[in-house]
Design an enzyme around this catalytic site. Structure first.
Site, short mmCIF file in Angstrom:
data_model
loop_
_atom_site.label_atom_id
_atom_site.label_comp_id
_atom_site.label_asym_id
_atom_site.label_seq_id
_atom_site.Cartn_x
_atom_site.Cartn_y
_atom_site.Cartn_z
CG ASP A 1 -2.27 0.91 0.92
OD1 ASP A 1 -2.13 1.67 0.27
OD2 ASP A 1 -3.31 0.66 1.48
C1 BGC Z 1 -5.00 3.24 0.08
C2 BGC Z 1 -5.10 2.05 -1.07
C3 BGC Z 1 -4.79 2.77 -2.47
C4 BGC Z 1 -3.53 3.77 -2.19
C5 BGC Z 1 -3.08 4.68 -3.57
C6 BGC Z 1 -3.65 4.16 0.10
O1 BGC Z 1 -4.15 5.04 1.23
O2 BGC Z 1 -4.88 2.48 1.47
O3 BGC Z 1 -6.14 1.41 -1.10
O4 BGC Z 1 -4.88 2.08 -3.30
O5 BGC Z 1 -3.60 4.64 -1.16
O6 BGC Z 1 -4.09 5.58 -3.73
#
Ligand code: BGC
Length: 876
Positions: free
Chosen positions: A291
């Site tokens: 993530d």
């Molecule tokens: C989230 C993810 C997301 C990523 C990219 C993170 O804050 O937990 O689910 O895909 O950001 O935007």
């Protein structure tokens, strides 16, 4: 890459992935025969999704190896980390193109600048805003899941994305969890069955799906720090099956690790989660990516199977854990070079599989009519009719155009758009039809629609219409700082809050908080500020103190009402700063000129005169949003009070809730009609009107339990929700399983949902009275539409293990079938249960175990509407 699997039934199965052993220098681990799948099988699953690309798929492994051979070590390492917010650099020397990723689960996110979070400012990056995955889950329909994936994949491809960051399959363990709206409910099997067709459909568009967040992401409170510590049985039976199905059946090419820790280390670098289970037992051949900004370290992440690091918050991409530090560790001999080969191999395998080197790669499509029609269809299939009582001679719903002359529409979601909120899953929708617009489109000039916003009798916070400041997810919000003392020298925590009100979670403890927001009046004139406070309260507007109230020891327990009139100018931005020092709560509200809200006398009179009232209430992305959990399970802003009054004023009041998580519904008994609509995407308004007017017969079923009170839910009852660790104390008794075990009656049970027609379930039959070993059993039954309109029923199969050596839920969902039937029509449904369906995770053998004995098959239309039962005997 080839893998050799050595199976030895007698000594427990030993899985040795020769390639992994060779390349990583790591040993194999113990596994179950049934879950061992070969690399060939795993890549077959991926290939099934991409039937159109037979030629290129035939040579993927050779092509990858040929490319890998030409690459230098730094080039391979460059594929293991991001080089921008959402891309990986090209390696031009050997012809590797730039690789692009994008959020998210219900539409392709707008284009973000290469190196900042700012919007790239494109004007052609709109996309289809699909209903959220909760809605897909509520459809209980694999075809709907497929349709969702098809649209998402085609749109991602059209935006030239290679990986789409979705679907999400974490489970709704805690109703307060800020991200429940992005996932598929509380049941592991429902999520597992629905994620597979979605993945296949996404990937059939030459785009990699990315299932997230692996694993145990069940709260936002301290999301990067909280330590998830479920026991192994709970992990296997509850929190992993959807990921497992995504890999084994869906052939998913991408998987995103979670923010949280797992037994003290970030999930992305957990040997157990990644090497033992994901890449070991399940034979995952795709890419494990982080993530955005997770708490990892180079060595553990590198050797424990993390392939791609995204979003780390450092100035230079070379400072990523899997960039220069990784390269240096390899050069120093601390990590074998084969580790970098393996990571690059996985990226290249995904790239070749989705056609990044194929000139015939599919072009995708975006914002086309078919996608909008799909959004409408998916939204209607997810709407759940919770209650529909008879008033007079007929049920309230569907609304009969011919009988209605005037309708009163109220509620915070009547005209609210949701696409731009929620966090990373936001969608810049081409358009969004609100419920009100949908109703107007349906009724045209035939019915008069009056719209009102109801004011509660309690003091209400300043409406979000006036709040200019934004939480990063885009919703109007106040910044809130918690301090250790009244001098405000020591900051404890900073966060966001939706409204100009505060309630201490821990009553009795002194709170020292400061809240700041930019406020923009809509009309110039005298604004009457009203405050209710239990404790010291100070309000500054543009640094001038306008209200200052201090309580003495004698008055500290009394609620003070304060008021102050101030002249404000429309469109001008004012900084409001509140300081509160007290143990309980305060509310700051106002009477502004050109009042947006109708008084109680006004809205009740209008409700009494209306032929029907529709209240669109629920939550918004001020409540359901990434990075923050909700403080409680109540409907915000006095909705309960207003709904209760409307129900009394007009018995033909329909309460339509839009939300992504459970809320308390204290007026459920009194209301005659309740509908649940989820965040329904760009066509939500049309879809909701289709249901309300009977153009489409509702067939959704709740994928979550609706508890009567927050205290009834397992994490709260067991005191297992905090910033430090989640023990998952309820074990495998997540959601409805907990309510059954504890004998607690929720407001609406899992699987519940009504229809405008009626169904009969008869003739249950099992393919055998007794089965052995791996045989499995088929359950069949007849479903008949016994009513007057066409409709669909979801038949749910729950299994009960009559005698077990471990504590098992009274009912476990194992399968379901959605059947569409014309009036009078009957169809046979057939659901196959395999040995795994009978099994629990046995911690002694570290394996799935189906124990000999009797099993009861319970067939119903919801958890508490079991219509048919049958039993069979199983012998190992
Ligand atoms: C989230 C993810 C997301 C990523 C990219 C993170 O804050 O937990 O689910 O895909 O950001 O935007």
């Amino acid at each position: 890459m080839k893998a050799i699997f050595i199976k030895d039934r007698l000594k427990n199965t030993m899985l040795v992935s020769a390639a992994l052993t060779l390349t990583l220098g790591l040993s194999g681990c113990i596994h179950d025969n049934e879950t061992v799948i070969t690399n060939k099988e795993a890549s077959t699953a991926a290939k099934q999704n991409l039937a159109h690309a037979e030629d290129r798929l035939a040579t993927v492994e050779q092509d990858v190896e040929a490319l890998l051979e030409k690459m230098t070590l730094p080039e391979k390492v460059s594929l293991a980390h991001a080089s921008g917010k959402f891309h990986i650099n090209a390696v031009e020397r050997v012809g590797i193109p730039e690789m692009w990723l994008s959020d998210g689960p219900h539409g392709v996110r707008h284009q973000i600048e290469r190196h900042t979070w700012a919007s790239a400012g494109w004007t052609d990056d709109h996309s289809t805003y699909l209903p959220h995955l909760t809605s897909v889950a509520a459809s209980w329909d694999v075809e709907i899941a497929r349709l969702h994936g098809q649209v998402l994949g085609a749109e991602a491809r059209n935006r030239k994305k290679d990986f789409i960051l979705g679907p999400g399959v974490n489970l709704a363990r805690l109703p307060l969890y800020g991200r429940n709206f992005e996932y598929m409910g509380e049941d592991p099997i429902l999520a597992a069955k629905l994620v597979v067709p979605q993945i296949k459909a996404i990937q059939a568009n030459d785009v990699a799906a990315t299932v997230k967040h692996y694993a145990l992401n069940t709260q936002e409170l301290n999301r990067t720090g909280v330590n998830a510590k479920p026991d192994e049985r709970t992990l296997r039976e509850v929190y992993l099956p959807a990921f497992e199905a995504a890999v084994k059946e869906g052939g998913v090419l991408g998987m995103m690790g979670s923010y949280n820790q797992y037994y003290g280390t970030n999930a992305n670098q957990s040997k157990h989660l990644v090497m033992d289970i994901l890449k070991g037992e399940w034979g995952y051949q795709g890419v494990l990516l982080t993530d955005w900004h997770v708490d990892i370290n180079t060595y553990d992440a590198a050797v424990n199977g993390l392939d791609l690091e995204m979003g780390t918050d450092v100035a230079d991409y070379q400072d990523y854990f899997l960039a220069k530090p990784f390269l240096e560790m390899i050069q120093a001999g601390k990590i074998p070079e084969s580790v970098a080969d393996e990571k690059a191999r996985r990226i290249l395998r995904a790239q070749h599989t989705i056609g990044m080197y194929d000139e015939n790669r599919l072009p995708g499509a975006r914002n086309i009519k078919a996608h909008q029609a799909a959004a409408r269809k998916i939204a209607t299939e997810g709407v759940v009719l919770l209650k529909n009582d008879i008033v007079g001679t007929k049920t309230i719903l569907p609304l009969d155009k011919k009988q209605l002359k005037n309708i009163l529409v109220l509620g915070p979601n009547a005209d609210k758009k949701h696409g731009k909120g929620g966090g990373s899953s936001e969608v810049k929708s081409l358009y969004e039809v609100t419920p009100l617009v949908g109703l107007i489109a349906h009724f045209g000039d035939q019915v008069k629609i009056t719209v009102m916003r109801a004011r509660s009798s309690e003091l209400a916070a300043i409406a979000s219409d006036y709040v200019e400041s934004r939480h990063w997810t885009g919703t109007p919000a106040w910044n809130i700082s918690y301090f250790a003392e009244s001098k405000r020298n020591k900051l404890i925590e900073q966060s966001w809050i939706v409204d100009s009100k505060f309630s201490a979670k821990d009553i009795g403890k002194n709170q020292h908080i400061t809240m700041v927001a930019k406020i923009k009046p809509l009309m110039s004139g005298l604004h009457q500020l009203n405050v209710e406070t239990l404790g010291d309260f100070k309000l500054k507007i543009n640094d001038n103190i306008v209200i200052s109230h201090q309580v003495s020891a004698n008055t500290s327990k009394e609620l003070s009402a304060l008021t102050h009139d101030i002249e404000l100018i429309a469109g001008k931005s004012y900084t409001f700063e509140i300081e509160y020092d007290g143990k309980q709560h305060f509310i700051l509200g106002w009477n502004a000129p050109g009042e947006l809200f109708a008084s109680e006398a006004e809205y009740i009179a209008a409700a009494q005169q209306a032929d029907a009232v529709i209240y669109f209430g629920g939550l918004s992305h001020g409540d359901d949003r990434e990075s923050i959990d909700r403080p409680d399970m109540k409907l915000p802003n006095s909705q309960d009070e207003i709904i209760s009054k409307l129900i009394v004023a007009n018995e033909k009041t329909v309460v339509f809730l839009v939300a992504g998580s459970a809320v308390e519904i204290p007026w459920a008994e009194q209301a005659n009609a309740i509908v649940w609509g989820w965040y329904g995407g760009m066509e939500a308004g049309h879809a909701f009107a289709d249901i309300l007017t009977g153009v489409v017969n509702p067939s959704g079923k709740m994928p979550i339990t609706l508890p009567a009170r927050l205290e009834d839910t397992a994490p709260i009852a067991l005191n297992d929700y905090n910033a430090k660790e989640s023990l998952y104390t309820e074990g495998v008794f997540i959601g409805y399983r907990w309510f059954e075990q504890q004998n607690i009656k929720p407001t609406f049970v899992f699987g519940h949902g009504l229809s405008y027609t009626s169904f009969a379930l008869t003739n249950i039959a099992l393919s055998a009275a007794s089965i052995t070993a791996d045989e499995g059993i088929t359950v069949t039954a007849m479903v008949k539409n016994t009513g007057k309109v066409a409709g669909a029923e979801v038949v749910q199969v729950y299994l009960h293990d009559v005698e077990s050596s471990v504590d098992r839920p009274a009912k476990e969902l194992k399968g379901f079938a959605k059947v569409f039937l014309a009036p009078g029509e009957s169809k046979l449904i057939s659901i196959f249960l395999n040995k795994r369906d009978l099994s629990f995770w046995d911690i002694n053998s570290n394996d799935w175990l189906a124990e000999s004995g009797d099993f009861e098959v319970l067939l119903g239309t919801s958890l508490d509407q079991i219509k048919l039962k049958a039993s069979f005997n199983y012998q190992q």
